[in-house]
Design an enzyme around this catalytic site. Structure first.
Site, PDB file in Angstrom:
ATOM      1  N   ASP A  21      35.202   8.796  61.647  1.00  0.00           N
ATOM      2  CA  ASP A  21      34.286   9.122  62.742  1.00  0.00           C
ATOM      3  C   ASP A  21      32.825   8.873  62.402  1.00  0.00           C
ATOM      4  O   ASP A  21      31.942   9.142  63.214  1.00  0.00           O
ATOM      5  CB  ASP A  21      34.500  10.563  63.231  1.00  0.00           C
ATOM      6  CG  ASP A  21      34.268  11.603  62.142  1.00  0.00           C
ATOM      7  OD1 ASP A  21      33.806  11.247  61.044  1.00  0.00           O
ATOM      8  OD2 ASP A  21      34.560  12.793  62.395  1.00  0.00           O
ATOM      9  N   ASP A  22      32.562   8.328  61.204  1.00  0.00           N
ATOM     10  CA  ASP A  22      31.202   7.901  60.863  1.00  0.00           C
ATOM     11  C   ASP A  22      31.136   6.389  60.648  1.00  0.00           C
ATOM     12  O   ASP A  22      30.305   5.889  59.901  1.00  0.00           O
ATOM     13  CB  ASP A  22      30.676   8.643  59.629  1.00  0.00           C
ATOM     14  CG  ASP A  22      31.613   8.551  58.433  1.00  0.00           C
ATOM     15  OD1 ASP A  22      32.659   7.882  58.532  1.00  0.00           O
ATOM     16  OD2 ASP A  22      31.292   9.171  57.389  1.00  0.00           O
ATOM     17  N   ASP A  46      43.431   7.462  51.698  1.00  0.00           N
ATOM     18  CA  ASP A  46      43.268   6.004  51.643  1.00  0.00           C
ATOM     19  C   ASP A  46      43.838   5.432  50.351  1.00  0.00           C
ATOM     20  O   ASP A  46      44.421   4.341  50.341  1.00  0.00           O
ATOM     21  CB  ASP A  46      41.805   5.595  51.850  1.00  0.00           C
ATOM     22  CG  ASP A  46      40.835   6.289  50.918  1.00  0.00           C
ATOM     23  OD1 ASP A  46      41.239   7.182  50.147  1.00  0.00           O
ATOM     24  OD2 ASP A  46      39.628   5.954  50.978  1.00  0.00           O
TER      25      ASP A  46
END
Length: 316
Positions: free
Chosen positions: A145-146, A227
């Site tokens: 979301d960044d 990740d």
């Protein structure tokens, strides 16, 4: 012509299946089921590749949290996200009426937890996979979301690869020669801070380790973040490479040395991270179009460089 095209594809699919099956028999049955499926899809994919990709072929998911809806998600909706929303789903830990009204059914609530604890983040990433499996698209791309995503360039990047083959596209998180390690075995991964994309065929191979809640267990197994654990599955377990892209950018404070990018090259990049105005580009100082009070992340300035026609840029 349509009948002939179908016949050619069916022929290649049959030949591909029989060829891989023959190789499996010749190898004495040593070819694993996962590799069998991979080789079969590769052969069929080469015969049936769709020549051009569209944005409608890509599903993007964004991992977020209730505490970031008002700030980060509103910023994305003001810039790149709103026109892209039909192909984007936001995975969060708690719904709120205002954001849900702005995004419709594209805001998906989970019970994953709202902290940066590994299990909470891996739970959300697993939910992202489940959304992708339900939508049946050619590509799945994860962003945070960044991140700012230049969707036109994302399509152009992925159009270089065949979704019917196994591709894992992203920015390598560590310097060349540096690796993550699982019990003495090295592997590489694409940093989630820049975003990464996975083809539909590869996602199916990953499914036992990522779908229906299994990804939390996989993260515990790899003892790594979400990740990193994607790289653990793809690079370590499946023995498939990361296809590195220099067009996807994470925070300037993490990962390998930041690339040298000129202002005129901004439209060619795929993704950016908060802090674009804090040193992402070394050759040329990023000159914000808004002051830091109005635009602390640099995303409004970036958006107006890429899309000067947008109404939020009219006051510049």
């Amino acid at each position: 012509m349509k009948i002939r095209r179908f016949g050619v594809r069916s022929f290649f699919a049959s030949v591909g299946f029989l060829s891989v099956l023959a190789c499996c028999i010749i190898a004495g049955g040593k070819l694993s089921w996962g590799n069998f499926i991979f080789q079969f899809h590769k052969l069929v994919g080469e015969a049936t590749r769709t020549p051009h990709l569209s944005f409608e072929d890509i599903l993007i998911t964004i991992k977020t949290s209730r505490k970031n809806h008002e700030g980060r998600i509103n910023l994305l909706l003001d810039t790149w996200l709103k026109p892209a929303l039909p192909q984007v789903y936001l995975i969060t830990d708690e719904l709120d009426n205002v954001t849900q009204e702005k995004t419709g059914d594209h805001l998906i609530g989970t019970s994953c937890g709202s902290t940066y604890h590994r299990d909470h983040l891996c739970c959300k990433t697993g939910a992202e996979f489940d959304v992708f499996f339900a939508k049946n698209q050619k590509w799945w791309c994860h962003f945070d979301d960044d991140n700012y995503v230049n969707t036109a360039r994302l399509v152009a990047l992925l159009d270089n690869f065949n979704s019917r083959e196994s591709f894992y596209v992203g920015k390598r998180s560590r310097y060349p020669g540096e690796y993550m390690d699982y019990k003495g075995h090295p592997y590489v991964f694409g940093t989630g801070g820049a975003g990464y994309c996975i083809s539909c065929v590869l996602a199916q191979l990953m499914a036992p380790k990522v779908s229906e809640g299994s990804f939390v267990k996989t993260c515990q197994e790899s003892n790594a973040a979400d990740d990193c654990s994607i790289g653990y599955i793809v690079n370590y377990l499946l023995k498939l490479p990361l296809t590195e892209s220099q067009l996807m950018h994470s925070s300037p404070y993490y990962g390998p040395e930041t690339p040298e990018i000129y202002k005129e090259d901004l439209p060619e990049q795929v993704s950016f991270h908060h802090g674009i105005n804090l040193g992402l580009f070394k050759n040329e100082t990023f000159e914000p179009l808004f002051n830091k009070t109005e635009d602390p992340t640099g995303f409004y300035s970036l958006h107006c460089i890429l899309h000067p026609e947008d109404k939020i840029c009219s006051s510049i």
